[in-house]
Design a protein around this motif. Sequence first.
Motif, short mmCIF file in Angstrom:
data_model
loop_
_atom_site.label_atom_id
_atom_site.label_comp_id
_atom_site.label_asym_id
_atom_site.label_seq_id
_atom_site.Cartn_x
_atom_site.Cartn_y
_atom_site.Cartn_z
N SER A 108 0.92 -1.17 0.12
CA SER A 108 -0.11 -0.02 -0.02
C SER A 108 0.88 1.15 0.00
O SER A 108 0.54 2.15 -0.68
N THR A 109 2.10 1.41 0.75
CA THR A 109 2.72 2.49 0.76
C THR A 109 3.46 2.80 -0.56
O THR A 109 3.53 3.73 -1.10
N LEU A 110 3.91 1.57 -1.29
CA LEU A 110 4.43 1.82 -2.46
C LEU A 110 3.61 2.21 -3.64
O LEU A 110 3.70 3.18 -4.42
N ALA A 111 2.24 1.79 -3.52
CA ALA A 111 1.20 2.28 -4.28
C ALA A 111 1.19 3.82 -4.02
O ALA A 111 0.87 4.46 -5.11
N LEU A 112 0.97 4.08 -2.91
CA LEU A 112 0.99 5.43 -2.73
C LEU A 112 1.91 6.39 -3.23
O LEU A 112 1.92 7.33 -4.04
N ALA A 113 3.25 5.77 -2.96
CA ALA A 113 4.59 6.50 -3.66
C ALA A 113 4.45 6.74 -5.26
O ALA A 113 4.87 7.82 -6.03
N LEU A 114 3.95 5.56 -5.89
CA LEU A 114 4.29 5.26 -7.24
C LEU A 114 3.13 6.27 -7.95
O LEU A 114 3.24 6.65 -9.20
#
Length: 515
Positions: free
Chosen positions: A39-45
Motif C-alpha cells: 500500500s505504501t509503494l502504491a501511494l508513492a508510485l
Amino acid sequence: MAEDPLFELAGPLRAAYAGIDWEATGLGEPCTWSPALRSTLALALETRFAMALFWGPDLVLLYNEAFVQLIADKHPAALGRRTQDVFAEAWDQIGPMMRSVVEDAAPTWVVDAEVPLQRSGFLEECYFTFSYSPVRGPEGRVEGVVDIVTETTRQVVARRRLQVLTRLDQALAGVSSAAALVDLAVRELREDPGDLPEVVVCSGALADPVVLESVGGPGQGTLARIALPAPDPRAAQHHLRLRLSDRLALDGEYVDFLRSLAGALQQSLELLAARESDRQLSEALQRSLLTRPAHGPALQVAVRYQPAAEKARVGGDWYDAYVLPDGALAVMVGDVAGHDQDAAAAMGQLRNLTRGVAYSARLALPARVLSDLDRAMAGLGVDEVATAVLAVVEDGGPDGQLLHWSNAGHPPPVLVTAEGTARLLEEVPDLLLGLDPDTPRADHRLRLRPGDTLLLYTDGLVERRDAGLSDGLAWLVEAVSGWGGTDPEDLCDHLLDAVGEHEDDLVLLVLRARA
C-alpha cells in the motif's frame, strides 16, 4: 512469472521494477510483500512528489519517477539495492536518521540539509528538505521508512550567492582607493569557499569581464578570471583568478554569479573614479580660493589647509587674512556644512561675501560684519549653513595688539601667551551663519601682548569619531601649551604632525603678535 499488477502503477519505471530479482533483495517476491509495503509503494508510485521507501532490515530502496530526478545516474542501479550501498557517500549522515526512525518509531524532519551525492559523475554539493516517517505493519511493528523529499540546492546556493553580492556591495561602498577596493573584495570573496574556494590577485588585463578556463569536467576543477579595470588607464592592470567549486556544476547560474561579481567590481571602480574626480576638483577649487594671507607690521600670520584622509569629506573649510582700509588686519576661519564641490563652491562664495562686507563697512566690528553677512546671505539666496570665527586686530601700540572677535557657532579660538600658557577663548558662541539673519551677535575683546599667539582652526583638528569635542579641545590646549612666542609656521607644522591622519579636512590660522 507474470508481472505483478502493482508495477503497472510505476509508469516509466515499470520495466525497471519488473526486471529486478526481488528474491535476491531480501524482500521476496512481490506477491509475498506485506500489505504495508504494497500500500505504501502504491501511494508513492501514484504521487508526483519525490518519494522513496527504505524497507526491511537492510533498508532496501524503492522509489517513484519523481525521485529519479534527485538521484540522476544512480538510477536504475539503485532500485532494489541496500540504501547504505546506494548512498555510501552520505550514509554517515542519513543512516543514523533512518535507524532512529525504525528503532524509535518516530518521524524526523530537516530543512535545507546538505547531503552530498555522487550522482552526476562527481561528488556534488546538494541540499534537501525531507521527512523520514515510520511505516507500521498490522501489529504496530515498524517495517520500513518512507521519505518525502524536495531538493533545495538551487535555492540554497542562490541565496548564498545573493548574500555574497550584497555583502560585497556594502563593503565596497565606502572604499577610498583602488588598492583598498581590491583588498576588500578579495577578503569578502574568500568568505565564500562554497563557490570560490580560491581567490588570487594576478597581473594583466583581460579582454572580457569574465574569462572561463576549464581544466576538466564537473568535479575536476575550473578556473575563472574576473577583470579589475583600473580607474587610471595608465596604471598597472590586474584581475582576479578564481578556482571554482569542484562540487558544483558550471551551469548558467554559476556563470551569471561570476558576471554579477564582475559587474559589482566594475561599478565600484567607476564610482571610485567619479568620487576621486569630484575630490580633485573640490580640492583644486578650494586651494585656488585660499590665497596667501596678509601680514600686519606687528603681526605674523601662518596658515595651513589639509584635505581629509577620507577623500570623500573634502570641501567646505576656509581661512582668510587681509588688511582693511583703516590698516587693521581681518582674519577668519570657517566651515560650510557638507563636502565636495557644492561645499567648496559655497565656501568661496561666503569667503568673498565676507571680504566685501568687511572691507566696505564704516566700522569693521566682527559681530556687525557677521550680522551683515547673514543678511546678505538671506537676501542673495545663499542657502548654506556655516560656522565661522572672524577677528579684527588693531595696532595697540607698545602694549600689543587689540583683538576683537565674534564666533558664529565655531570651535573656540585658543590663546597661547608669550610664556606658553594656553587657554580656550570660550565665550558663548552665537548662532551659525545662514539660519536666522536677525539673530543678535556679540563682540569680544582682549589684548594680544608681544609674543602672544592666537590660533583659529576648523573642527577637523579636534573632532574624532571615537571621542567627544571636549576631549579634542583638551588635547589641543595640551598640544600648544609651552609654544608661546614660537614662529607661527613652526606651530602649524607641530599641530599637523601631532594630529596625524584626520577624518575631515582642516584649516589652521596662527597669528602672533611680534615681540
